[in-house]
Every structure is written in C-alpha cells, then in structure tokens.
Design an enzyme around this catalytic site. Sequence first.
Site, mmCIF file in Angstrom:
data_model
loop_
_atom_site.group_PDB
_atom_site.id
_atom_site.type_symbol
_atom_site.label_atom_id
_atom_site.label_comp_id
_atom_site.label_asym_id
_atom_site.label_seq_id
_atom_site.Cartn_x
_atom_site.Cartn_y
_atom_site.Cartn_z
ATOM 1 N N PRO A 9 24.913 -23.918 71.547
ATOM 2 C CA PRO A 9 26.138 -24.444 70.958
ATOM 3 C C PRO A 9 26.350 -24.110 69.491
ATOM 4 O O PRO A 9 25.403 -24.141 68.700
ATOM 5 C CB PRO A 9 26.018 -25.964 71.150
ATOM 6 C CG PRO A 9 24.625 -26.220 71.566
ATOM 7 C CD PRO A 9 24.097 -24.970 72.165
ATOM 8 N N ASN A 10 27.585 -23.796 69.195
ATOM 9 C CA ASN A 10 28.081 -23.550 67.837
ATOM 10 C C ASN A 10 27.648 -22.208 67.244
ATOM 11 O O ASN A 10 28.083 -21.847 66.152
ATOM 12 C CB ASN A 10 27.690 -24.705 66.890
ATOM 13 C CG ASN A 10 28.261 -26.024 67.361
ATOM 14 O OD1 ASN A 10 29.461 -26.120 67.566
ATOM 15 N ND2 ASN A 10 27.418 -27.024 67.574
ATOM 16 N N ARG A 17 30.378 -21.148 60.228
ATOM 17 C CA ARG A 17 29.574 -22.356 60.271
ATOM 18 C C ARG A 17 28.535 -22.385 59.148
ATOM 19 O O ARG A 17 27.649 -21.528 59.112
ATOM 20 C CB ARG A 17 28.858 -22.323 61.621
ATOM 21 C CG ARG A 17 27.953 -23.452 61.851
ATOM 22 C CD ARG A 17 27.110 -23.233 63.076
ATOM 23 N NE ARG A 17 26.315 -24.424 63.282
ATOM 24 C CZ ARG A 17 25.255 -24.497 64.040
ATOM 25 N NH1 ARG A 17 24.856 -23.435 64.708
ATOM 26 N NH2 ARG A 17 24.584 -25.608 64.145
ATOM 27 N N TYR A 22 23.391 -20.481 57.654
ATOM 28 C CA TYR A 22 23.313 -19.480 58.727
ATOM 29 C C TYR A 22 23.809 -18.094 58.316
ATOM 30 O O TYR A 22 23.741 -17.159 59.115
ATOM 31 C CB TYR A 22 24.092 -19.985 59.952
ATOM 32 C CG TYR A 22 23.548 -21.299 60.484
ATOM 33 C CD1 TYR A 22 22.287 -21.353 61.088
ATOM 34 C CD2 TYR A 22 24.263 -22.489 60.355
ATOM 35 C CE1 TYR A 22 21.771 -22.552 61.558
ATOM 36 C CE2 TYR A 22 23.753 -23.695 60.824
ATOM 37 C CZ TYR A 22 22.509 -23.719 61.418
ATOM 38 O OH TYR A 22 21.990 -24.905 61.882
ATOM 39 N N ASN A 73 18.023 -18.814 71.452
ATOM 40 C CA ASN A 73 18.244 -19.765 70.367
ATOM 41 C C ASN A 73 19.033 -20.918 70.990
ATOM 42 O O ASN A 73 20.249 -20.825 71.148
ATOM 43 C CB ASN A 73 19.033 -19.132 69.220
ATOM 44 C CG ASN A 73 19.208 -20.105 68.064
ATOM 45 O OD1 ASN A 73 18.968 -21.303 68.201
ATOM 46 N ND2 ASN A 73 19.630 -19.587 66.917
ATOM 47 N N ALA A 76 21.250 -26.734 68.911
ATOM 48 C CA ALA A 76 20.957 -28.179 68.887
ATOM 49 C C ALA A 76 20.176 -28.635 70.124
ATOM 50 O O ALA A 76 19.411 -29.608 70.055
ATOM 51 C CB ALA A 76 22.261 -28.959 68.764
ATOM 52 N N HIS A 79 16.275 -29.471 70.304
ATOM 53 C CA HIS A 79 15.665 -30.746 69.921
ATOM 54 C C HIS A 79 15.912 -31.852 70.939
ATOM 55 O O HIS A 79 15.435 -32.970 70.749
ATOM 56 C CB HIS A 79 16.221 -31.180 68.553
ATOM 57 C CG HIS A 79 16.363 -30.041 67.591
ATOM 58 N ND1 HIS A 79 15.275 -29.334 67.117
ATOM 59 C CD2 HIS A 79 17.461 -29.434 67.038
ATOM 60 C CE1 HIS A 79 15.711 -28.375 66.297
ATOM 61 N NE2 HIS A 79 17.021 -28.406 66.237
ATOM 62 N N ASP A 86 12.667 -27.269 81.215
ATOM 63 C CA ASP A 86 12.252 -27.220 82.624
ATOM 64 C C ASP A 86 12.740 -25.941 83.307
ATOM 65 O O ASP A 86 12.015 -25.361 84.125
ATOM 66 C CB ASP A 86 12.795 -28.435 83.381
ATOM 67 C CG ASP A 86 12.017 -29.717 83.065
ATOM 68 O OD1 ASP A 86 10.948 -29.617 82.434
ATOM 69 O OD2 ASP A 86 12.477 -30.803 83.452
ATOM 70 N N GLU A 97 11.541 -17.989 71.418
ATOM 71 C CA GLU A 97 12.525 -18.911 70.825
ATOM 72 C C GLU A 97 12.830 -18.462 69.397
ATOM 73 O O GLU A 97 11.906 -18.146 68.647
ATOM 74 C CB GLU A 97 11.899 -20.310 70.820
ATOM 75 C CG GLU A 97 12.716 -21.379 70.139
ATOM 76 C CD GLU A 97 11.925 -22.704 70.032
ATOM 77 O OE1 GLU A 97 10.722 -22.738 70.387
ATOM 78 O OE2 GLU A 97 12.514 -23.683 69.567
ATOM 79 N N HIS A 99 15.185 -19.299 65.792
ATOM 80 C CA HIS A 99 16.107 -20.098 64.973
ATOM 81 C C HIS A 99 16.410 -19.319 63.713
ATOM 82 O O HIS A 99 15.485 -18.802 63.067
ATOM 83 C CB HIS A 99 15.501 -21.460 64.635
ATOM 84 C CG HIS A 99 15.174 -22.235 65.849
ATOM 85 N ND1 HIS A 99 16.148 -22.859 66.581
ATOM 86 C CD2 HIS A 99 14.008 -22.404 66.522
ATOM 87 C CE1 HIS A 99 15.586 -23.410 67.647
ATOM 88 N NE2 HIS A 99 14.288 -23.139 67.642
ATOM 89 N N SER A 101 17.707 -20.501 60.934
ATOM 90 C CA SER A 101 17.218 -21.272 59.781
ATOM 91 C C SER A 101 15.774 -21.693 60.034
ATOM 92 O O SER A 101 15.257 -21.570 61.155
ATOM 93 C CB SER A 101 18.094 -22.502 59.583
ATOM 94 O OG SER A 101 17.946 -23.390 60.680
ATOM 95 N N ARG A 106 13.873 -28.367 57.443
ATOM 96 C CA ARG A 106 15.166 -29.062 57.410
ATOM 97 C C ARG A 106 14.960 -30.536 57.792
ATOM 98 O O ARG A 106 13.872 -31.059 57.643
ATOM 99 C CB ARG A 106 16.149 -28.327 58.333
ATOM 100 C CG ARG A 106 16.455 -26.913 57.820
ATOM 101 C CD ARG A 106 17.483 -26.212 58.683
ATOM 102 N NE ARG A 106 18.755 -26.910 58.638
ATOM 103 C CZ ARG A 106 19.760 -26.663 59.502
ATOM 104 N NH1 ARG A 106 19.606 -25.740 60.450
ATOM 105 N NH2 ARG A 106 20.893 -27.314 59.404
ATOM 106 N N ARG A 110 15.018 -31.968 63.320
ATOM 107 C CA ARG A 110 14.972 -30.558 63.750
ATOM 108 C C ARG A 110 13.536 -30.030 63.871
ATOM 109 O O ARG A 110 13.311 -28.898 64.271
ATOM 110 C CB ARG A 110 15.739 -29.670 62.764
ATOM 111 C CG ARG A 110 17.220 -29.958 62.719
ATOM 112 C CD ARG A 110 17.963 -28.960 61.856
ATOM 113 N NE ARG A 110 19.201 -29.518 61.378
ATOM 114 C CZ ARG A 110 20.362 -29.490 62.060
ATOM 115 N NH1 ARG A 110 20.438 -28.879 63.221
ATOM 116 N NH2 ARG A 110 21.436 -30.049 61.558
HETATM 117 C C1 DQA Z 1 19.410 -23.443 64.891
HETATM 118 C C2 DQA Z 1 18.771 -24.711 64.280
HETATM 119 C C3 DQA Z 1 19.196 -25.954 65.047
HETATM 120 O O1 DQA Z 1 18.580 -27.110 64.489
HETATM 121 C C4 DQA Z 1 20.686 -26.127 64.971
HETATM 122 O O2 DQA Z 1 21.097 -27.246 65.725
HETATM 123 C C5 DQA Z 1 21.426 -24.903 65.364
HETATM 124 C C6 DQA Z 1 20.922 -23.587 64.965
HETATM 125 C C7 DQA Z 1 19.110 -22.170 64.049
HETATM 126 O O3 DQA Z 1 19.370 -21.091 64.549
HETATM 127 O O4 DQA Z 1 18.634 -22.275 62.913
HETATM 128 O O5 DQA Z 1 22.508 -24.977 65.940
HETATM 129 O O6 DQA Z 1 18.884 -23.238 66.180
#
Ligand code: DQA
Length: 142
Positions: A9-10, A17, A22, A73, A76, A79, A86, A97, A99, A101, A106, A110
């Site tokens: 998401p996002n 954003r 980011y 990635n 959100a 977490h 699963d 995985e 991220h 950031s 943070r 997170r």
């Molecule tokens: C993220 C870090 C997450 O905590 C956050 O909710 C994101 C982006 C990152 O790429 O740093 O949406 O996964």
Amino acid sequence: MKVLVINGPNLNLLGLREPHIYGKNTYKDLIEMIEADCREHGDEVSFFQSNHEGAIVDEIQAAYGVYDGIVINPAAYTHTSVAILDALKAIGLPTVEVHISDIRTREQFRHFSYVSMAAKKTIAGEGFDGYLHALRVLREEE
Ligand code: DQA
C-alpha cells in the site's frame, strides 16, 4: 531467474508520498530501474502493486510454480499481516523483504516485521537501491 516484485500500500504514490523519507522518484522510476537491472542480468521480472492485503495474498499464492523468487516491500502490511507471512510460508519461494526507509530507526511500531520471518533477508534503508540488492541476494551474488 524469473522474479516477482510485489509492492504494498501507498507505494504507488512514491514521489508524492513523504519525499523526505521515500525520495522524489516515482513508482514508475522504480519499475524502470528494476527492469533495466533485470535486462542486464537476463532475468525475467513481473511487478505487482496493491493497496489491498487480500490481493497481495492472492498474488503470492499464484506465484507458486511460476517464479523462482519474490522481492516484496509489504509497506504497512509488514507490521500487521500474518496473512502475507502465512502466504509466503505456504508457497516457500525464496523471498527477500525490502524497505526503502530504515524501519529500524523510525517509530517503534515499524521495528517489528511479520514478513521477515519468511524472508531470506531483510534489506532496509538503502532507498530504491535496496530492490537491486534484493535481486543480488536472490541471484546469490552476495
Ligand atoms: C516501508 C516502511 C513501512 O513502515 C511503511 O509503512 C511503508 C514503506 C518502506 O519501504 O520503507 O509504507 O515499507
């Protein structure tokens, strides 16, 4: 290698954003960077981005028998999502995985990642380059 890159998401709003966290580059820039890297290495890559947890679970399930590895990635959902954890455990594909950031430095909420329990490696805080790092891990170049 045939690889699936999943973004949660996002992440479709990269560029807009919180650019101080980011960066200013867009989701399209991210895709183009990964595509160029995969082209150079002879890898076949597909992308999936969704703001919906169940859609991500469906995509992970459908990856079984199709891909050699997954870069994810979960944003959100990292977490919160036992369902994504699963699904990754169920199909058992090598998964890295990512991220953008550094989630470890943070907010406290997170710091914990469900997905890391199914990941070969977790890469955080390397910006967009973290995705290329993840591909190197899947290629076992490092
Ligand atoms: C993220 C870090 C997450 O905590 C956050 O909710 C994101 C982006 C990152 O790429 O740093 O949406 O996964």
